[in-house]
Design an enzyme around this catalytic site. Sequence first.
Site, PDB file in Angstrom:
ATOM      1  N   ASP A   1       0.833  -1.199   0.000  1.00 29.42           N
ATOM      2  CA  ASP A   1       0.000   0.000   0.000  1.00 29.42           C
ATOM      3  C   ASP A   1       0.875   1.259   0.000  1.00 29.42           C
ATOM      4  O   ASP A   1       2.093   1.200   0.263  1.00 29.42           O
ATOM      5  CB  ASP A   1      -0.885  -0.039   1.261  1.00 29.42           C
ATOM      6  CG  ASP A   1      -2.169   0.763   1.108  1.00 29.42           C
ATOM      7  OD1 ASP A   1      -2.263   1.568   0.170  1.00 29.42           O
ATOM      8  OD2 ASP A   1      -3.074   0.597   1.953  1.00 29.42           O
ATOM      9  N   ASP A  53     -10.729   2.238  -3.034  1.00 26.95           N
ATOM     10  CA  ASP A  53     -11.191   1.934  -1.677  1.00 26.95           C
ATOM     11  C   ASP A  53     -12.705   1.982  -1.599  1.00 26.95           C
ATOM     12  O   ASP A  53     -13.295   1.588  -0.600  1.00 26.95           O
ATOM     13  CB  ASP A  53     -10.629   2.959  -0.689  1.00 26.95           C
ATOM     14  CG  ASP A  53      -9.241   2.569  -0.232  1.00 26.95           C
ATOM     15  OD1 ASP A  53      -8.762   1.506  -0.638  1.00 26.95           O
ATOM     16  OD2 ASP A  53      -8.633   3.345   0.540  1.00 26.95           O
TER      17      ASP A  53
END
Length: 699
Positions: free
Chosen positions: A449, A519
């Site tokens: 990430d 997301d």
Amino acid sequence: MAILIGENNVFLLNTKNGSYSFCVDQEGLLRHLYWGSRIDAIEDFKNEPFVWEQGFHSIYDVKREECSSFGTMRFKETSFKVAYADGTRDFRYRYVKHTIENDELTVLLEDTAFPLQMYLHYKVHEDVDIIEKRRTVKNCGNEVVSVERLHSGECSLPGAGWNLKNFNGMWNSDFDAYEQKIMGGKTVLESLRGATGHVANPSFILYQNAGETYGEVYYGALAWSGNFKIVLEQTPYAYLNILAGINDTDFEWRLTAGATLETPALYLGYSPDGFDRMSNAMAEFSRRYVMPQPMADQPLSVLYNSWEATYFDVNEQAQLQLIEKAAQIGVELFVMDDGWFGQRHNDHAGLGDWHVNAAKFPNGLAPLTQKLQSYGMQFGLWIEPEMVNRDSDLYRAHPDWIYHYASRPVMEGRYQYMLDLTRRDVQQYLIGEIDRLLTENDISYIKWDMNRGMSEVASALLDRSESKSIWYRHTKAFYHIIQSLKALHPKVEWEACASGGGRVDYGAMHYFDEFWPSDNTDPLDRLSIQEGYSYLYPIKYMRAWVTDSGSNGKRAMPLLFRLHGSMCGALGIGLNLNERTEEEMELLKKYVSLYKEIRPMIQFGQLHRLASLPVDGVQAVQYENGKESVLFAFLDHPSRWRTVFSVRPRGLDAKTCYRVEIEGQLQQKYSGAFLMNSGLPISLNHDYASCMVRLLPES
Ligand code: DGJ
């Protein structure tokens, strides 16, 4: 033959459907001649002198060029800017020679007064209609040369009135496809975050009159995960100039004696008949030439991800429970997301301390991995290597390891700083820590990430004169770290994530096996995100989780709608399985198993966008393998006319009779010709209705 050279210094690069041509003109400069549908007769490209009277407008602005350089009576955006030691700030080149090797044409240009060479590389991927451009600059002298701008490639399209499609979004709103007409002046797509970002994707699609199945489409994508810049300049001279490469803002590369600088690749494609062919050509190109092995040819597993179920609140007990439930529904890979390391109880602490938190996991990760092994499942972990929290052991030990100016406090983004990846010791620390994690634990998968952009870009170890190279060095170091880890652990699968789709680009694709595109897991939003993503990126790389709805501020939607949406990509489950009813678990099990059956078609088949909600009132997407098809249709809510739809699948055999099964029930039989022309009737008549249809050829 993919590369043809004419006697009159004309170069013709041919792909299956397209041609690209340029020549060495009377001044020894490279002039762009053509990009479009395939033309085989090289003799048709006449290299006639380009005549332009001197006057207010410079010949170099009027001419379509392959390598424009700043300073030389060029007032348009140029593709190269250099500064020599004596203060000369232009590259006045002449063509020297060319070579051809393995379908790659390399053209050598040299400055007429300074020992500086530029190699233009054109790799022709004939089978997939892609021409790959790269450049290398070489300093053949003894004095340092500053490179202040170096695009990967330059090309152009004739006329005006071009439409641009790109993906313009923000966190949680990734891949918002937008279209605009390019008027006069420059249209710039760029990132200044040190990574790709959500605001614009390093790619472009240009067309004048095109749709899914018709019209000429020109497109390009950069293989770069750092600051990028794509400039589309509508010149007044009846052409659109296109430049793409590393962003020149705050960029300088000091080329020492004998050194070279190579740009990332720019992939240029041409489709004679619409976006559908473009997307499928890009997916094929990705599989054949970009995706890393061994995963490129293997289907992605159905994964479970803990993030939305437990957020930072991970512990042995809760994760074991989730593993058990995930096993029940047929999940193949269990990924524990953020929260498992250091003092990571929320996003204020812990990044950088890649040690399992002993309070949460008193027995380490072994209880999880052993349990997974007993179910024949794999284990994955989340990390964010480039970052450190102020509240972490790593930062306390090495406050100098972040990008910073000695004169100012450093700004935080998501309560974190960015590690100075240009430092060898930082690179070694990260490679060492991740290697240790992968060696000590049975880990098959890493989600990498990245949740903030770069700022205060200065390094404690780099000389001030090198500061403007840091953006570039960071991206190179990022590639170096993952490449080193892949060499140490070649079987591990890697997912690229940057607050969702902030690192979806062809640079990252060279190292990673899949992307986390957003997301935002709201199933309706996701449909448009997935649609935007699918224009230039392969479905195989598109992770899609089914998550909880009706809680945490999310709209409530039927589980089936959520499942269908996620089955359109690489299926993942992000639900809190501990809170699912028995019926829901049964439904999940059924559809996970169904997904495994159709997975090769979804991940490796041809994709057809049949209908789009905002335009057609229904969303429909088809995947086919040349024989059978699976199709998903979605409706947000019915209105007077929005209940019965006809969608026209593509790629069927006109003469074959197809069994049409809606959710496993035989409905009808139709010929391919009927389905493709008259269409397949689908009825959806409630809020958030969806269905899955299979088209199976009668043998
Ligand atoms: C951002 C990612 O996109 C999410 O999926 C999740 O991994 C969080 N970071 C964890 O902090």
